[in-house]
Write a protein that holds these residues in place. Sequence first.
Motif, short mmCIF file in Angstrom:
data_model
loop_
_atom_site.label_atom_id
_atom_site.label_comp_id
_atom_site.label_asym_id
_atom_site.label_seq_id
_atom_site.Cartn_x
_atom_site.Cartn_y
_atom_site.Cartn_z
N LEU B 72 3.75 -1.80 10.20
CA LEU B 72 5.04 -1.70 10.90
C LEU B 72 6.19 -1.32 9.98
CD1 LEU B 72 4.88 -4.77 13.31
CD2 LEU B 72 4.61 -2.36 13.88
N LEU B 73 6.04 -1.57 8.67
CA LEU B 73 7.15 -1.43 7.72
C LEU B 73 7.94 -0.14 7.90
CD1 LEU B 73 8.66 -2.38 5.13
CD2 LEU B 73 6.88 -1.26 3.81
N VAL B 74 7.23 0.99 7.88
CA VAL B 74 7.93 2.27 7.98
C VAL B 74 8.17 2.64 9.44
CG1 VAL B 74 7.82 4.72 7.39
CG2 VAL B 74 7.01 3.01 5.78
N THR B 75 7.23 2.26 10.31
CA THR B 75 7.37 2.58 11.73
C THR B 75 8.68 2.04 12.28
OG1 THR B 75 4.97 2.43 11.93
CG2 THR B 75 6.24 2.45 13.97
N VAL B 76 8.97 0.76 12.02
CA VAL B 76 10.21 0.20 12.54
C VAL B 76 11.33 0.28 11.51
CG1 VAL B 76 8.96 -1.36 14.06
CG2 VAL B 76 9.80 -2.21 11.90
N ALA B 77 11.08 0.99 10.39
CA ALA B 77 12.12 1.25 9.38
C ALA B 77 12.82 -0.03 8.94
CB ALA B 77 13.13 2.27 9.89
N VAL B 78 12.04 -1.00 8.47
CA VAL B 78 12.62 -2.26 7.98
C VAL B 78 13.58 -1.97 6.82
CG1 VAL B 78 12.10 -4.53 7.02
CG2 VAL B 78 10.55 -3.50 8.67
N TRP B 79 13.22 -0.95 6.01
CA TRP B 79 14.03 -0.55 4.86
C TRP B 79 15.25 0.28 5.24
CZ3 TRP B 79 9.31 1.11 1.54
CH2 TRP B 79 8.99 0.09 0.66
N GLY B 80 15.38 0.60 6.53
CA GLY B 80 16.40 1.57 6.92
C GLY B 80 15.83 2.97 6.74
N GLY B 81 16.67 3.97 6.94
CA GLY B 81 16.19 5.34 6.79
C GLY B 81 15.95 6.00 8.12
N VAL B 189 18.77 -8.25 3.86
CA VAL B 189 18.72 -9.14 5.01
C VAL B 189 17.50 -8.82 5.86
CG1 VAL B 189 19.95 -9.81 7.10
CG2 VAL B 189 21.21 -9.36 5.00
N SER B 190 17.30 -7.51 6.08
CA SER B 190 16.26 -7.05 6.97
C SER B 190 14.86 -7.39 6.45
CB SER B 190 16.45 -5.55 7.14
OG SER B 190 15.52 -5.02 7.98
N MET B 191 14.62 -7.13 5.15
CA MET B 191 13.31 -7.44 4.56
C MET B 191 12.98 -8.92 4.73
SD MET B 191 11.42 -5.13 3.32
CE MET B 191 10.35 -5.55 1.94
#
Lengths: 275, 270
Positions: B72-81, B189-191
Amino acid sequence: MAEPLIARTRWAVRSWRLCAAMWMRSTMAYRASFALTLGASLVTQSLDFVVLVLMFQHTDRLGGWTLPELAFLYATATFALGIANLLVGSIDGLGARIVNGTLDTMLIRPAPALSQLCAERFSLRRLGRPIQALVVLVWSLAALDVTWTWDRVLLVPALLLCGCVIFGAIWIGTATVQFWWGEAKEIQNSVTYGGATLLHYPPTIFAKELVAGVVFGVPLAFVNWLPALHVLGRPDPLGLPTAFQYASPLAAALCAAAAGLAWRTGLRAYRGTGS
Amino acid sequence: MPNAPGLYAAVARGAFRRYSTYRAATLAGAFTNTVFGIILASSFLALWQARPNLGGYDQSQAVTYIWVSQALLVTVAVWGGGFQDDLQDRFRSGDIAVDLYRPVDFQGWWLATDLGRAAFQLLVRGTVPLLVGALVFRTRMPEQPLTWAFFLLSVLLAVVVSFGLRFLVSITGFWLHDSEGVRSVMLVVSMFFSGMLLPIGLFPGLLGDVAPVLPWAALVQVPTDVFLERRTGAGLLGALGFQLAWAVALLGAGRAAQLLATRRVVVQGG
């Protein structure tokens, strides 16, 4: 090109320093922004340590190791990664420079391209990671229950120094893959950032094949796992000869040589875009 | 307004296709997710060996938690982007003013591109780590076939919540010259609060009370719990309702911020 190696190295380091100083002046123009981003990166990079501490809220041992022991691993790996990132981290922009043709501009300047690439966008903000690592290291050294013999004391600065060299060499070595495959940046991240995350945890929790892979393959184990076994007086899960625990300087030298070779091979294979 | 659903579908398809041109880079990214998955799953195994059933997860659930969260990390863009990078470029170049006067809804346009992006990322960076994880570790796949459908719905809602948060961050670009600073704070915060690093059920004290009701819980913690069938029946409805409520609230806030921002652009005069 018959200049002695020492003179060439000195020239490369001097070029790096000049480029870095130039970039530093430009970031220091906005002091408030610099302070904010340094603070933010300190907090960001502390999060993975916070997670380790939260894990130890639920247990007092992980893979048989205590929190001060894990903190020692965490601090040494993070310090080595942080210094390598500070000194050569910008090289991951190589692929983008090849694609847009700006690598050619660097090649015609009268300074080594590797120095220029490594110093690109140099910022003291990247000190956040090593500073935070040193704080954790001091805490762990105070909290560790270790009999400090002279060889253990000497091993700590030695492993910090060798760790920086190994991570720096891995950073440059894996970046050269971008000469052939421009989109390999993420692969590089898996070895550098992934490698540091691996080294946060004791080798006892990983599959033996994986541990062997970072001893004999990508030699990450020499950054902290192997010397830490001696410092902390822990048995080696692979049962390697004790010599391995002192072999970090040798591993660092081999890594640096391999990275240099990879860089020169890559540069020779490179054909400019002609733009 | 000529805002036919067909238009947004076309925008989403375009974004999907755009991301699918970076095939090699996406595969390299999936490789990185897999490497991190192996490292983190091993650390979780060690923790759960010391404390079986910690947080109500058994060992295979804990390991699966890592693999689903990596998917899910990149799919829901936890890092932003994602769309944020495009928007940032448009702030820098000034093209943003043009965007606002297009006969297409600004927020809707970017939401459509982000859904297209997420669909592609789920396909590659979602399935590759999950497959490798299932092959190398003892994982727990959903027992009810219907769970997969609920999981996908939950991921969709997670993407919309994530979009809502990132849209608000990007909109600050109208006031601040550069939303980079806000972005880096958001990343931290998001991570942490998404449950990406540790299930938020394991947070101690006050942190553990607050984390589950914050919008970030909708990004990783909720879809992963749906996948692990920890939320069933009324609990499942509650979980999806929680995501939906945050999605609506954040999209509404984004809309209000957008209105304020538009007025500001007009005042400055293009």
